[in-house]
Scaffold this active site. Sequence first.
Site, PDB file in Angstrom:
ATOM      1  N   GLY A 156      -4.114  -3.386   2.673  1.00 13.58           N
ATOM      2  CA  GLY A 156      -5.563  -3.586   2.802  1.00 13.58           C
ATOM      3  C   GLY A 156      -6.170  -3.704   1.412  1.00 13.58           C
ATOM      4  O   GLY A 156      -5.489  -4.045   0.445  1.00 13.58           O
ATOM      5  N   ARG A 157      -7.470  -3.379   1.338  1.00 20.25           N
ATOM      6  CA  ARG A 157      -8.174  -3.550   0.054  1.00 20.25           C
ATOM      7  C   ARG A 157      -7.550  -2.719  -1.061  1.00 20.25           C
ATOM      8  O   ARG A 157      -7.379  -3.191  -2.191  1.00 20.25           O
ATOM      9  CB  ARG A 157      -9.646  -3.158   0.216  1.00 20.25           C
ATOM     10  N   ILE A 158      -7.179  -1.461  -0.749  1.00 16.50           N
ATOM     11  CA  ILE A 158      -6.636  -0.584  -1.805  1.00 16.50           C
ATOM     12  C   ILE A 158      -5.240  -1.059  -2.205  1.00 16.50           C
ATOM     13  O   ILE A 158      -4.908  -1.121  -3.389  1.00 16.50           O
ATOM     14  CB  ILE A 158      -6.635   0.887  -1.333  1.00 16.50           C
ATOM     15  N   ARG A 179       0.954  -4.748   8.804  1.00 18.70           N
ATOM     16  CA  ARG A 179       0.970  -5.149  10.212  1.00 18.70           C
ATOM     17  C   ARG A 179       0.897  -6.669  10.336  1.00 18.70           C
ATOM     18  O   ARG A 179       1.632  -7.283  11.065  1.00 18.70           O
ATOM     19  CB  ARG A 179      -0.229  -4.532  10.924  1.00 18.70           C
ATOM     20  N   ALA A 239      -1.952   7.778   1.363  1.00 21.69           N
ATOM     21  CA  ALA A 239      -2.559   7.302   2.617  1.00 21.69           C
ATOM     22  C   ALA A 239      -3.124   8.469   3.427  1.00 21.69           C
ATOM     23  O   ALA A 239      -4.310   8.805   3.318  1.00 21.69           O
ATOM     24  CB  ALA A 239      -1.531   6.523   3.400  1.00 21.69           C
ATOM     25  N   ARG A 240      -2.289   9.117   4.195  1.00 24.99           N
ATOM     26  CA  ARG A 240      -2.690  10.258   5.015  1.00 24.99           C
ATOM     27  C   ARG A 240      -1.463  11.115   5.260  1.00 24.99           C
ATOM     28  O   ARG A 240      -0.343  10.607   5.323  1.00 24.99           O
ATOM     29  CB  ARG A 240      -3.205   9.799   6.391  1.00 24.99           C
ATOM     30  N   GLU A 269      -2.435  19.479   5.833  1.00 26.02           N
ATOM     31  CA  GLU A 269      -3.171  19.910   4.643  1.00 26.02           C
ATOM     32  C   GLU A 269      -4.450  20.655   5.042  1.00 26.02           C
ATOM     33  O   GLU A 269      -4.999  20.376   6.113  1.00 26.02           O
ATOM     34  CB  GLU A 269      -3.497  18.699   3.741  1.00 26.02           C
ATOM     35  N   HIS A 287      -5.338  15.803  -2.394  1.00 31.18           N
ATOM     36  CA  HIS A 287      -6.150  14.761  -1.739  1.00 31.18           C
ATOM     37  C   HIS A 287      -7.358  14.375  -2.603  1.00 31.18           C
ATOM     38  O   HIS A 287      -8.516  14.500  -2.180  1.00 31.18           O
ATOM     39  CB  HIS A 287      -6.609  15.235  -0.347  1.00 31.18           C
TER      40      HIS A 287
HETATM   41  C1  DGY Z   1     -10.644   8.467   2.377  1.00 29.79           C
HETATM   42  O1  DGY Z   1     -11.740   8.020   2.043  1.00 29.79           O
HETATM   43  O2  DGY Z   1     -10.164   8.267   3.492  1.00 29.79           O
HETATM   44  C2  DGY Z   1      -9.917   9.270   1.375  1.00 29.79           C
HETATM   45  O3  DGY Z   1      -8.693   9.721   1.843  1.00 29.79           O
HETATM   46  C3  DGY Z   1     -10.766  10.431   0.909  1.00 29.79           C
HETATM   47  O4  DGY Z   1     -10.746  11.429   1.828  1.00 29.79           O
END
Ligand code: DGY
Length: 327
Positions: A156-158, A179, A239-240, A269, A287
């Site tokens: 994506g953008r990032i 994807r 990411a997450r 977390e 994070h």
């Molecule tokens: C987001 O913007 O989703 C980053 O993970 C900051 O929480």
Amino acid sequence: MPRPRILVTRAIFPEVAQRLSEYFDVESNTNDAPWSRDELLHRLQGKDGALTFGLERIDADLLAHCPTLKVCANMTVGYNNFDLTAMTAVGVLGTNAPDVLTETTADFGFALMMATARRVTESEHFLRAGKWTHWHFEMFSGAEVHGSTLGIIGMGRIGQAIARRAAFGFGMPVVYHNRSRLDATVEAECRAHYVDKEELLRTADHVLLVVPYSAASHHTIGAPELALMKPTATLINIARGGIVDDVALAAALRANRIAAAGLDVFEGEPTVHPDLLACSNVVLTPHIASATAGTRRAMAMLAVDNLIGYLVHGKAVTPLNAAELAQ
Ligand code: DGY
């Protein structure tokens, strides 16, 4: 006419609170203690909107108890805390905060990759512990960054902003998996080549994860994927939590199955799995990928703009389910 009522679920910049109070009656969590689910439900009673932080699960059960709620505005780009189907079903809009954090988060992803490859924190801990008694030709030799191959999962953008840094700043060949494949013009603009996930894992020297979390992306990287990676490779997750199987990763790091990892996000977390904490070849940060004063302010202000846009003018700036709500 009474003003709309807003709940701000965590502490926020004073100027952001000030701007909200120009339009709304605001209840804030000024002492920043995370609220329990019951406390959140209680505080949401009678509220029209909430400024949320990507942490509060907004699902069918919560919505059933909050009939006045019309909009939840995350100040984060990620919105896996929203059950958008449940929100749409009861007419609640969700919004997120894209774009304003792209370059800052890409900077951090790159910094974390460099710190991981070049063993920055591990060597600093060594120095601080007073263990640096003499210079040695192989001391903390790490992995090359410039000219090595970067594999990005989630373009994506990032992901694209990281690819540009790698390709144009560090002369890195960039491969990506996503994807859906990007347009040829976008691929050329960030000099990135589409490959399947297996090829990416086998060929990349650094694997960087920027994929949004969903049931489909849960454990995108687990033991089988780690087994495909080069033993000299690094893995970076901005990411997450849940995109990586943290237990499998700790086992791979312990066994030197891969060289090192850089993690800004974790399963469960703010608790970090003790197996990861026990590994020296991992850089751990809490994070903070979007954490600069300017960017965090911009993210919060975008959430405020979304609340004002929707509740005052009838149109949010960055809605997630506006089209579905209109049907
Ligand atoms: C987001 O913007 O989703 C980053 O993970 C900051 O929480």
